[in-house]
Enzyme design. Sequence first.
Site, short mmCIF file in Angstrom:
data_model
loop_
_atom_site.label_atom_id
_atom_site.label_comp_id
_atom_site.label_asym_id
_atom_site.label_seq_id
_atom_site.Cartn_x
_atom_site.Cartn_y
_atom_site.Cartn_z
N CYS A 141 0.82 -1.22 0.00
CA CYS A 141 0.00 0.00 0.00
C CYS A 141 0.86 1.27 0.00
CB CYS A 141 -0.93 -0.02 1.22
SG CYS A 141 -0.12 -0.51 2.75
N HIS A 221 -2.71 5.20 6.69
CA HIS A 221 -1.34 5.69 6.88
C HIS A 221 -1.31 7.18 6.51
CE1 HIS A 221 0.04 1.50 6.80
NE2 HIS A 221 -0.35 1.35 5.55
#
Length: 338
Positions: A141, A221
Amino acid sequence: MDKVKVAINGYGTIGKRVADAVSLQDDMEIIGVSKTRPNFEAKLASKRGFSLYVPEDRIPAFEEAELEVAGTIEDMCREADVVVDATPGGIGVQYKELYERSGCKAIWQGGEKHDVAGFSFNALSNYDGALGRKFVRVVSCNTTALCRLLYLLDKEYGVKKVRAVLMRRGADPGDSKSGPINAIIPNPITLPSHHGPDVKTVLPHINITTLAAKLSTTLMHMHTLNVELSSPPASDDVRDMLSKEPRIFLATSDLKSTAELVEFARDADRPRYDIWENIVWSDSITVEDGELYLFMAVHQEAIVIPENVDAIRAMFELSDKEGSMKKTNESMGIGKLG
Ligand code: NAD
């Protein structure tokens, strides 16, 4: 050509999302998914109409749970044109011999090392390199988000040096075993974190150093980036350039945090609140003394899903890069968050 027959080995966070995304495409179909335990996700797969394939010694447990089993994982690999391996990091590599023996192609995820496939993929950055390949690894990711952004910046302005700090979610929302609950952990303490070298598996010429820490959050994140550019543009030029890419969403400042982004995606009726786009805060984009600064958020559970769909198209040479990305974007609603 008939629809490409896709199987999912490992129907967890990533696997179930890839299965749903593949089901939206008219040039590929899901022929089955694997489960090792008859848990709620096995029931979900069955409800979605996906055939269940399980390890031979687990068949009785599935039968006891009244879940119909179509065959073993070996059977699934024999029937598939391509297996998307979404098993936990380090497990996928153990299946390589089976995929080879079964004659299917395979896609691994970012938890496996580059060597498992010998080719690491990001649709914007290196789609053409995956054309016709037997084995491909879709990068993680964080690496996916960095590659999308850095590919575009490098193409337009030339990237001289990247410094990135990655504030990583401690666990996925459905994970009750990982942490931290109340700490920020430099992870690793030494430089670089693995993300910089991982970007180089896709964009080998990019000069990048990354630091990472794990935080007490599950949602997303957050990256802070500082990029030295060869031909520095004005901040507004960067905004204009990024606004043209559907896989990047420029967030307004009323979206103050990852929590509000998630709420925003829920209000937009995104499945599982999935955010497939890099989120770059528009007002954070600042070019000063030849260097670009910005904040970028990454929904770890979602961002790699369109990349898996594009990787399948490239491996079977079903489309060129622009055609595949457009088809994937339109079928999933990517680029239509705001
Ligand atoms: P997960 O734990 O949510 O799902 C993994 C699935 O594989 C589970 O259903 C599990 O039961 C199954 N499984 C375990 N052992 C198996 C075996 N031997 N055979 C078949 N199935 C098995 O994991 P995930 O988060 O979906 O991660 C999968 C891969 O995707 C990893 O490489 C990971 O690094 C990568 N990835 C994860 C994220 C994320 O944030 N979750 C983001 C990008 C990439």
